[in-house]
Design an enzyme around this catalytic site. Structure first.
Site, short mmCIF file in Angstrom:
data_model
loop_
_atom_site.label_atom_id
_atom_site.label_comp_id
_atom_site.label_asym_id
_atom_site.label_seq_id
_atom_site.Cartn_x
_atom_site.Cartn_y
_atom_site.Cartn_z
N ASP A 84 0.87 -1.18 0.00
CA ASP A 84 0.00 0.00 0.00
C ASP A 84 0.90 1.23 0.00
O ASP A 84 1.70 1.42 0.92
CB ASP A 84 -0.90 -0.02 1.24
CG ASP A 84 -1.87 1.15 1.30
OD1 ASP A 84 -1.69 2.12 0.55
OD2 ASP A 84 -2.81 1.09 2.12
N HIS A 226 -2.05 18.72 -20.04
CA HIS A 226 -1.10 18.62 -21.16
C HIS A 226 -1.06 19.87 -22.05
O HIS A 226 0.01 20.37 -22.38
CB HIS A 226 -1.46 17.42 -22.04
CG HIS A 226 -1.41 16.10 -21.33
ND1 HIS A 226 -0.32 15.69 -20.61
CD2 HIS A 226 -2.33 15.10 -21.24
CE1 HIS A 226 -0.56 14.48 -20.10
NE2 HIS A 226 -1.77 14.12 -20.45
#
Length: 455
Positions: A84, A226
């Site tokens: 985890d 982006h």
């Protein structure tokens, strides 16, 4: 160069499609030796053998251009650990060993704060690096808090906020074309350029990514994540060098110059929409709200368009239009630089000169210049188009980014203040859309997008 890489979220789409193929390309190019250590971690209860079989399948599917021996080496060299990323004990066991390590968090943005906090508790070897996939947080407040957490763990130079767009050949060529050619840079300002479009339209739909996309949408997934980066390279002042500091300083200047959007600006200069059922080629596509994993009561957009203005000496008067959409008729992925028309045509009525357009094709990679010339008849005008296809890059975008991480070259990484400025640019849009000040339009899948805007 760091010789250990730990990838969290290792059974996800990012690792399958991009990171593992990028590592195979690095191996084929001779950048990874037999001593390189690759650990892939995830919460799934797999073992080494099971993960290696899965990795081999993904490499054959997504990295077929890499030699078979490089793909096989990556799969064989990988160790899998159930872990985890938000558990300091799990992290401590993964990073234990000699020398620095690069930790790549291929995880949703919501997990980043817990993962960075766990790194602080685990104790990171000196010289290690943290890699976080964009989007960096989910809003400006998230980005600021995440930067604060990171500053308590490692220096800024050791943080890599990666955006693979910056490593694409044609995106890099935006700078090459501008700065290595005297014929372009003197024209690269508002006196000659009327509009610059940065477009990422695709015929793809969700492609099994609803778990991520439905909580993000087109604005965050593509425009903030982006297209703003591409805007920075298009609009930045020439840097002194392409070093980390010079390049990043000029990029943040662009973001700081973006004129703040008022609610009225957002209403007039932005659009959002999502696709209805339709047909793309011979493929029948369901409506977005009927896709597997989508919340039909949600308001997630699959199309986003934002018009920006820059308050700077170079760009006052030029419009920058950032657009992206899914399930459209055709792929269109380019930067289109539209020049102003000539002030006078001495050709009578023999035709019109279409304003020149310089197009940088992002995928596939190309450069096209549209001019006007004399046609076959007396003083008739005709279009002239010149196209250059780009040579394939030595490394895929993620191969380049991974190599930069391992070598410690942060020039193509997003600096902390830049990540915050990018969120600040779009914060008014996010707020107005959340309040439904801008209507959520619709368009059929397989169309060119939402129709003409009502005046």
């Amino acid at each position: 160069m760091i010789g250990r890489l730990v990838v969290f979220g290792a059974t996800g789409d990012l690792n399958a499609r991009y990171l593992l193929p990028g590592l195979a390309a690095l191996r084929a190019a001779g950048h990874l030796d037999d001593g390189f250590q690759l650990v892939c971690a995830d919460r799934k209860d797999w073992d080494d053998e099971g993960f290696r079989g899965w990795a081999a399948e993904q490499l054959d599917r997504h990295a077929s251009s890499s030699p078979a021996d490089a793909r096989s080496w990556v799969a064989r060299a990988t160790r899998f650990r159930r872990a985890d990323a938000t558990d300091p004990a799990d992290l401590a066991s993964l990073i234990a060993g000699d020398g620095p390590v690069a930790l790549y968090f291929a995880l949703p943005p919501a997990v980043f704060p817990g993962a960075v906090t766990a790194v602080r508790g685990a104790g990171l070897p000196r010289g290690s690096r943290l890699v976080l996939e964009k989007p960096f947080g989910e809003n400006l407040t998230d980005a600021q808090e995440l930067n604060r957490l990171l500053s308590e763990v490692v220096p800024e130079q050791a943080v890599f906020r990666v955006d693979h767009f910056l490593a694409m050949t044609t995106v890099q060529n935006l700078l090459g074309s501008r700065l290595a050619n005297r014929v372009l840079e003197p024209l690269w300002h508002s006196a000659h350029i009327a509009e610059i479009e940065i477009v990422w339209d695709e015929s793809l739909t969700l492609e099994d990514r609803a778990g991520y996309y439905d909580g993000v949408g087109a604005l965050k997934d593509m425009v903030q994540n982006h297209l703003l980066q591409v805007l920075c390279l298009v609009a930045m002042e020439p840097p002194l060098s392409l070093s980390e500091r010079d390049l990043r300083d000029r990029k943040i200047d662009v973001l700081r110059s973006v004129r703040p959007l008022t609610d009225e600006d957002v209403l007039r200069r932005t659009r959002r929409a999502r696709y209805l059922a339709g047909r793309i080629g011979d493929r029948r596509v369901p409506a977005y709200v009927d896709e597997d994993g989508v919340d039909p009561q949600g308001r997630t957009e699959t199309f986003a368009e934002v018009e920006l203005r820059l308050d700077s000496w170079r760009w006052s008067g030029t419009t920058f239009r950032l657009r992206t959409g899914k399930a459209l008729e055709h792929d269109r992925k380019e930067v289109a630089v539209r020049f102003r028309p000539v002030p006078h045509l001495p050709f009578g009525h023999s035709g019109d000169a279409v304003p020149n357009v310089l197009r940088f094709g992002l995928d596939p990679e190309s450069v096209t210049l549209a001019l006007t010339g004399i046609g076959p008849g007396p003083q008739t005008l005709t279009p002239l188009t010149m196209t250059a296809q780009m040579e394939p890059a030595d490394l895929p975008a993620y191969g380049r980014l991974l190599l930069d991480v391992l070598r410690g070259d942060a020039a193509l990484s997003i600096r902390g203040d830049e990540a915050e400025e990018a969120w600040r640019v779009l914060a008014p849009v996010m707020s107005a859309w959340s309040d439904d000040l801008v209507p959520l339009e619709e368009y059929p899948a397989g169309s060119s997008g939402p129709g003409p805007r009502d005046q």
